[in-house]
Structures are given as C-alpha cells and as structure tokens.
Design an enzyme around this catalytic site. Sequence first.
Site, PDB file in Angstrom:
ATOM      1  N   LYS A 150     -19.730  18.956  23.438  1.00 30.32           N
ATOM      2  CA  LYS A 150     -18.536  19.671  22.978  1.00 30.32           C
ATOM      3  C   LYS A 150     -18.436  19.675  21.449  1.00 30.32           C
ATOM      4  O   LYS A 150     -18.961  18.792  20.786  1.00 30.32           O
ATOM      5  CB  LYS A 150     -17.276  19.007  23.573  1.00 30.32           C
ATOM      6  CG  LYS A 150     -17.245  18.950  25.086  1.00 30.32           C
ATOM      7  CD  LYS A 150     -17.136  20.301  25.739  1.00 30.32           C
ATOM      8  CE  LYS A 150     -15.769  20.910  25.653  1.00 30.32           C
ATOM      9  NZ  LYS A 150     -14.787  20.398  26.590  1.00 30.32           N
ATOM     10  N   CYS A 152      22.029  26.078   4.718  1.00 28.11           N
ATOM     11  CA  CYS A 152      20.909  25.246   4.251  1.00 28.11           C
ATOM     12  C   CYS A 152      21.126  23.807   4.739  1.00 28.11           C
ATOM     13  O   CYS A 152      22.219  23.252   4.563  1.00 28.11           O
ATOM     14  CB  CYS A 152      20.851  25.286   2.738  1.00 28.11           C
ATOM     15  SG  CYS A 152      19.753  24.041   2.045  1.00 28.11           S
ATOM     16  N   CYS A 160      20.402  23.796  -5.229  1.00 30.65           N
ATOM     17  CA  CYS A 160      20.191  23.043  -3.991  1.00 30.65           C
ATOM     18  C   CYS A 160      19.311  21.824  -4.281  1.00 30.65           C
ATOM     19  O   CYS A 160      18.210  21.955  -4.834  1.00 30.65           O
ATOM     20  CB  CYS A 160      19.518  23.953  -2.964  1.00 30.65           C
ATOM     21  SG  CYS A 160      18.929  23.062  -1.521  1.00 30.65           S
ATOM     22  N   LYS A 208     -21.362  27.177  24.791  1.00 34.24           N
ATOM     23  CA  LYS A 208     -20.454  26.991  25.920  1.00 34.24           C
ATOM     24  C   LYS A 208     -19.247  27.868  25.604  1.00 34.24           C
ATOM     25  O   LYS A 208     -18.463  27.566  24.704  1.00 34.24           O
ATOM     26  CB  LYS A 208     -20.046  25.538  26.072  1.00 34.24           C
ATOM     27  CG  LYS A 208     -19.174  25.322  27.287  1.00 34.24           C
ATOM     28  CD  LYS A 208     -18.862  23.848  27.488  1.00 34.24           C
ATOM     29  CE  LYS A 208     -18.094  23.614  28.764  1.00 34.24           C
ATOM     30  NZ  LYS A 208     -16.834  24.332  28.865  1.00 34.24           N
ATOM     31  N   CYS A 251      17.356  29.527   1.128  1.00 27.05           N
ATOM     32  CA  CYS A 251      18.619  29.019   0.621  1.00 27.05           C
ATOM     33  C   CYS A 251      18.779  29.619  -0.767  1.00 27.05           C
ATOM     34  O   CYS A 251      17.955  29.403  -1.636  1.00 27.05           O
ATOM     35  CB  CYS A 251      18.552  27.483   0.550  1.00 27.05           C
ATOM     36  SG  CYS A 251      19.802  26.794  -0.537  1.00 27.05           S
ATOM     37  N   TYR A 303     -24.520  33.633  32.532  1.00 28.69           N
ATOM     38  CA  TYR A 303     -25.288  32.454  32.120  1.00 28.69           C
ATOM     39  C   TYR A 303     -26.046  31.722  33.234  1.00 28.69           C
ATOM     40  O   TYR A 303     -26.778  30.797  32.962  1.00 28.69           O
ATOM     41  CB  TYR A 303     -24.428  31.468  31.329  1.00 28.69           C
ATOM     42  CG  TYR A 303     -23.135  31.063  32.031  1.00 28.69           C
ATOM     43  CD1 TYR A 303     -23.140  30.326  33.206  1.00 28.69           C
ATOM     44  CD2 TYR A 303     -21.905  31.399  31.472  1.00 28.69           C
ATOM     45  CE1 TYR A 303     -21.963  29.953  33.824  1.00 28.69           C
ATOM     46  CE2 TYR A 303     -20.721  31.033  32.085  1.00 28.69           C
ATOM     47  CZ  TYR A 303     -20.765  30.309  33.267  1.00 28.69           C
ATOM     48  OH  TYR A 303     -19.601  29.948  33.882  1.00 28.69           O
ATOM     49  N   CYS A 319      22.087  21.715   1.302  1.00 29.83           N
ATOM     50  CA  CYS A 319      23.252  21.940   0.444  1.00 29.83           C
ATOM     51  C   CYS A 319      24.342  22.744   1.143  1.00 29.83           C
ATOM     52  O   CYS A 319      25.386  23.016   0.545  1.00 29.83           O
ATOM     53  CB  CYS A 319      22.836  22.645  -0.834  1.00 29.83           C
ATOM     54  SG  CYS A 319      22.404  24.366  -0.560  1.00 29.83           S
ATOM     55  N   GLU A 342     -27.482  26.890  24.925  1.00 28.66           N
ATOM     56  CA  GLU A 342     -26.661  28.108  24.873  1.00 28.66           C
ATOM     57  C   GLU A 342     -25.271  27.718  24.383  1.00 28.66           C
ATOM     58  O   GLU A 342     -24.892  26.570  24.486  1.00 28.66           O
ATOM     59  CB  GLU A 342     -26.439  28.681  26.290  1.00 28.66           C
ATOM     60  CG  GLU A 342     -27.667  28.911  27.080  1.00 28.66           C
ATOM     61  CD  GLU A 342     -27.340  29.173  28.564  1.00 28.66           C
ATOM     62  OE1 GLU A 342     -26.162  29.127  28.961  1.00 28.66           O
ATOM     63  OE2 GLU A 342     -28.298  29.420  29.299  1.00 28.66           O
ATOM     64  N   ASP A 358     -15.719  29.638  25.758  1.00 26.32           N
ATOM     65  CA  ASP A 358     -14.412  29.102  26.124  1.00 26.32           C
ATOM     66  C   ASP A 358     -13.568  30.223  26.722  1.00 26.32           C
ATOM     67  O   ASP A 358     -12.664  30.755  26.090  1.00 26.32           O
ATOM     68  CB  ASP A 358     -13.734  28.513  24.888  1.00 26.32           C
ATOM     69  CG  ASP A 358     -12.531  27.678  25.254  1.00 26.32           C
ATOM     70  OD1 ASP A 358     -12.331  27.419  26.458  1.00 26.32           O
ATOM     71  OD2 ASP A 358     -11.786  27.288  24.345  1.00 26.32           O
TER      72      ASP A 358
HETATM   73  S1  IVH Z   1     -23.420  26.683  33.416  1.00 26.17           S
HETATM   74  C1  IVH Z   1     -23.863  24.344  37.207  1.00 26.17           C
HETATM   75  N1  IVH Z   1     -23.367  27.787  31.055  1.00 26.17           N
HETATM   76  O1  IVH Z   1     -18.230  25.808  31.427  1.00 26.17           O
HETATM   77  C2  IVH Z   1     -23.641  24.796  35.838  1.00 26.17           C
HETATM   78  N2  IVH Z   1     -21.299  27.165  32.023  1.00 26.17           N
HETATM   79  O2  IVH Z   1     -17.650  23.027  32.555  1.00 26.17           O
HETATM   80  C3  IVH Z   1     -22.556  25.754  35.750  1.00 26.17           C
HETATM   81  N3  IVH Z   1     -19.361  27.703  30.639  1.00 26.17           N
HETATM   82  O3  IVH Z   1     -17.063  26.534  34.610  1.00 26.17           O
HETATM   83  C4  IVH Z   1     -22.112  26.130  34.434  1.00 26.17           C
HETATM   84  N4  IVH Z   1     -20.457  28.630  28.992  1.00 26.17           N
HETATM   85  O4  IVH Z   1     -16.823  28.305  32.818  1.00 26.17           O
HETATM   86  C5  IVH Z   1     -22.634  27.256  32.047  1.00 26.17           C
HETATM   87  N5  IVH Z   1     -23.493  28.806  28.981  1.00 26.17           N
HETATM   88  C6  IVH Z   1     -22.764  28.292  29.968  1.00 26.17           C
HETATM   89  C7  IVH Z   1     -21.370  28.226  29.905  1.00 26.17           C
HETATM   90  C8  IVH Z   1     -20.664  27.642  30.960  1.00 26.17           C
HETATM   91  C9  IVH Z   1     -19.271  28.316  29.452  1.00 26.17           C
HETATM   92  C10 IVH Z   1     -18.191  27.194  31.370  1.00 26.17           C
HETATM   93  C11 IVH Z   1     -18.067  27.675  32.757  1.00 26.17           C
HETATM   94  C12 IVH Z   1     -18.016  26.460  33.628  1.00 26.17           C
HETATM   95  C13 IVH Z   1     -17.663  25.394  32.642  1.00 26.17           C
HETATM   96  C14 IVH Z   1     -18.300  24.104  33.053  1.00 26.17           C
END
Ligand code: IVH
Length: 677
Positions: free
Chosen positions: A319, A413, A434, A121, A429, A230, A416, A119, A123
């Site tokens: 990441k 400036c 210059c 991650k 300027c 999630y 100059c 999935e 932010d």
């Molecule tokens: S699962 C025990 N799934 O990442 C597992 N976390 O570093 C719990 N996050 O605090 C997290 N997308 O804020 C999970 N698809 C995803 C996620 C996710 C973002 C964030 C979440 C968590 C942090 C973990």
Amino acid sequence: MNQLDEKDTYISLIRDMADFDYAYYVLGQSKIPDAEYDRLFTKLKAVEEKHPDWIRPDSPTQRVGSPLPEGSKFDRVEHAVPMISLESLFSVEEVEAFHTRVLKALDGEGGDPPRYVCEPKWDGVSASLIYEKGLLVRAVSRGDGAVGEEITANIRAVGGVPLRLRGDAPLLLEIRGEILMPISAFDSLNAQLIGEGEKPFANPRNATAGTLKRLDPSPVAKRGLRIFAYEMARLEGVPEPSTHQGAISALADWGFPVSPWLEVVDGPVGVESFHANMEARRGTEDFEMDGVVAKVDQKSLRDVLGSRARTPRWACALKFAPREEITRLLDIEIQVGRTGRLTPRAHLEPVNIGGVVVKHATLHNERNMRDIDVRIGDVVVVRRAGDVIPQVLGPVLERREGNEKPFCWPQTCPTCSAAVAGKGEIVFCPNVDCPAQARRRLQHFASRGALRIEGMGEKAIDLFSEKGLLSSLDTLFTLDWDAVAALDGWGVKSAESLKEQIEMAKTAEWPRFLFALGIPGIGPETARALCLSFSTLDGMRIAADAGNAEDAFTAVEGVGPEVAASLISFFREKRNLDVLKKMEAAGVKPRPIEALASGGYLEGFTFVLTGTLAKSRSAAKEEIENAGGKVTGTVSKKTSFLVAGDNPGSKLKKAQTCGVEVINEKSLSLLLRGETP
Ligand code: IVH
C-alpha cells in the site's frame, strides 16, 4: 440501398464504432472527432428505429439500457470463482517476508524461480464481467466475495467495457477489473451536484460505488466511469495463458483497457522500486491508486501456491501511505485571520494518516460546510495530501446516528462580537480593532517570512495578548519585560533572548518590514519592487497622500490599481499612521534598500524541500536560489520554510517539532511570485 446492403452497412458501422472505442479506451488514441462519432451514432440509431429487429446487443446504442422500476433490487448472483481480495502489506520488509513465504512454499518445485508482475492497485470498485461466445452477458459486483449483485446494465455504460470481444472469442471468459471514476470527472460531478443542491461525494471511489448502485444506467453513462481489467477468472474454449503477462495481453487483445504500467521484477527490491515510481505518479494521474500489486507471473506456480480463505498466496498489495482516514468530528472552531476572514477549523478525534497524527483539519469556508452538510459528532473522511493542511472531505452518512448537531455559522465574530459580513466563501469580521485580527497580524509581523522574530509565535502572542501586554503592532516594541519574565513558562532568560530578537527586528530591511505590515496584496516581491521606488517609509506615506498616488504606485512593476488602492487606504488610515509613529518613537528604523545585498526578495530565507513535488527538486531549488533564497537538506530551527510535496516523511515531523513553517508547492509558487502564501 437494398435491405441486404443496408444491413451490411449497419453491421460494419457497429464494428467501426467498436474500433473507435477500442482505440480511445485501450490505445489512448482518438481516431475521429467527437462530432463525427456522434454523427455515426445518430445514423446507427436511425437504422435501428427503422429495423428494430436488427438491433444487436453489441451496438453502441445498447450501452445505456432502460431503468429498472423504482424500488426494485438488483438480482443476487453467486460468483463461480469467489472474488477474494489481497493481503495488504505496508513495508518492504513485509514484501521480503511475503517473498520468503513464496519461496518456501515453492521449495522442491524446481524449475523457474517466481517472477512478479507489478501493477497499480486501483482504488475503485471491483466487478466481474462474463462473456459468452464473445458477448458480454453478465456483470456482477463483488458483494461479499461469494455472492454479488447483477449490475450488467450499469457496467455496459462504463467507458471501455467491450460489449463484444475483439478477435477470436473464447466460449466463455470471466474477467475481474476495477471500475473507476477519473478524478477530473469526479470534480465536475461534485461541482454539478453542489450546483443542484445535492450532496457531493467524499472521493472518487464513493462516487463510483454510488453510481454503480443506480437503477437507471443513463446517469452512469454520463459520469465517465472507466474500467481496468486485471485478472482472468475463467476461460473456456481456448488454451489458458501460462503467465499473467500472457493473460493481460490476451485481455488487451480482446479489447479490455489494462494498466498502462506493468513491470516484471524478480523480487522485493523490484517491487519496492515500482512502488516508489507509482507513488510518485500518484499525484498527477487522473485515476486513484492506493498501492501496487505484485502477482506471481507463472500460472503453474500460482496453482502450487493456491489461496487462503480470503487471499491468494501468490499476490500481495504494497500500500501507499494512506491519504485518507475516517475519524470523528468533535467540534468546529471559527478562526479569525489577520485580514478578518473567518475560517472553520475541525477538531478531530486524533487519527494517524500516513504516519502523521492529525487532530485538526480545515473545513474551508461556510459554503463548503453547507455543501457537504457536515455535523458535529459525524464520522468524517479526512484527507491529508501533499497539501499538508488536512481537510475534511465530508461525513460518512451511513455512520450517522441521528444525534449529530448541525453547525450554526455565527452571525457575529467569535472574538469581538462584531456582526460578520459576507457570505458563502468569504465571511469576515469587519472590525479592524478585532483583537483576534490583531493577534494574527502580530503573528504575521513576527513570522519567519516577515520580521523573523524567533520565539514570537502563535502561542506567545496569544498569551501576551491575553495578559494585556500586546495589542497593536507597535506594542511589540514597548513590551513590559518584567511582566514577560513573570509569565508562566517564561523567565528572565527567555525574556532577554526575545528582547534581543525584537531589538534586531527594529532595523529589519525595509522591504521585509513593508511586507510584515500585512497590507492586503503586498507580498515579498511587490514589497521589494515598491521599496526600490520608495526608499523610506516616510516617502511611501507621502506618496500615498498625494493626489496622483495611484499613478505613483502603479508605475511600480507588479502593482495594479487594486494593490495601489490597498496601499493608499492603508497609509491614509489614521490608526495605521499612529501605529507607525509609535513604532518610530520606539526606535524602529527599517534599513533602507541601499544597504541590502544584491540578492532577491527571498534573501535570508532558508528552504528545505521534501516529498514529491510536481516540478523537479532541482527546478524548485533553482527558482528559490534565483530569488535569493537558500536550499538546504536538513530541517533545523534556522529553516524558514519546509516545502512539502506528496508523502513528505520524516522531515515534516522534524519541521513540526522545530516549529518550522510548512508550506506546499502552491504556496512556494506564490512566494516565488512574491505573494503571501
Ligand atoms: S487482483 C485474487 N489486481 O484490490 C486477486 N486487484 O484487495 C484479486 N484491485 O477487490 C485481485 N487493483 O478491487 C487485483 N491490479 C489489481 C487491482 C486489484 C485494484 C482491488 C480489487 C480487489 C482488491 C483486493
């Protein structure tokens, strides 16, 4: 309508509106026009005003509750299941090691090998939502993972959060999800904050966190926050799904928005490929992601693997190359461009962002600096995206110590000392003499896009100018070669080779020469179009002097009144004519257009493409080639431009070491349209 019917209508109205929300936030379909939705909302409110005792907690009117009194604090709540985080990994080798650990821990378990659900991650900011008998009763922030804050009122105002679960609801459900501010909503929020004289947020994550901390939920509702569910943390009253896929589809059925991207793979290779796909999407999606998460699908295997103190053994986050880091702002330098424009450049404590060490970043302009209220000594957020030129997004206010120094925008400036003109986004300027402008004009003149004089880069130009060897453009052709050879870091040999380059430039193609002059508004394409009508420099000068000059120029394709005016004022300025005359005397004789090969205006330019571009590589290649340019695969000293998209990788480093000009996709489009990047 009798009361019973009226109440039925009320309840079905709530259900209909929940259906519309579900369609919009989960299925991504808009079932009714906004105006119709608003009409239903007003109708609902009218019924509730008449019968306040009917009001149900899942009524859409209840999304935005009343503010908490000023100065109050959110209640602290202990998480029934701790909110642990994820182990962060940065390479496919680390995913392989993770997989090996999983296999080892499962050794002897027999049966199914692990599958991984991948999935994005997200932010944003995580939250825990608790539903009792289908109703949202509490929402808690992550806090330290063990204890968080009760932010129910704010979470109710987040788009897509079901106030009541759809279908057969369990007795108890606790879910974990990420709250995010869409990038588009973030941009408009910042524009609004700036308009109101408030400080903008550095990124959507900070904006989300800041919004969720508000004691009044009504602004929360206006800021367009969204949720992606999630994980399922607790479930009572119905059997637990045996897989993560099952859990996610149950969450979707209950009405939660879940990731639109979910892929089941059987090992590190699959995780890596999902990672690559998502990283490529990253630049175009409206939600920020900072990596991908791989989670063991089978619940039974998750139970065997268990968790460490802060992270589960059954999941990992791979990441993306970071795009933002924080570092200290050491100083601010005001640079003067070739058109006189003043731009602030941040000097930073060197920081590695996604594999590239960043020491400088742009602060854009005076207005931006005021808007973000950045001070020397601040810890700042620096972003390096596909845009290549890193930028300072803003200070980390929590890290401010009090001894940071506000920057005073100069009134004169820095080179100059002429009084600066303009304000806000464009400060410049006004002195055409210059020396700083002259240096940058020389730099443009000699650059790869213009006369292509190898060895005549920024450093050499600054050094020669400091030593009094260079001033206006013509002085390049009358350099004192003995003096050059005697300079620090120079010698007879390097002076000789530069001399040769400059000799060659004397007969540069006429369109290239015209572009090199740096006349505002004249990019390579316009230069070429002009040269087709005016075959010599003299012809153009005479045209500019004539009474019908504007008509003569605007007759050329791509030349409007502004560009015509720019040409006229350039060729009527005595100083410019002197410079051109001196060049002529020094033997400069641009090659007329007839002598040009049939290629386009990018003829002679070599491009290398790297990173993820919004358009496909092949499309970019075709466009460059159509304009007469060449596209090659490797960066060398002969490369004119490296076009860097998102996550550019090693070619960027190579280009930087070779001194190849790096441009982004936007600049490429400008070049293709014939403008100066
Ligand atoms: S699962 C025990 N799934 O990442 C597992 N976390 O570093 C719990 N996050 O605090 C997290 N997308 O804020 C999970 N698809 C995803 C996620 C996710 C973002 C964030 C979440 C968590 C942090 C973990």
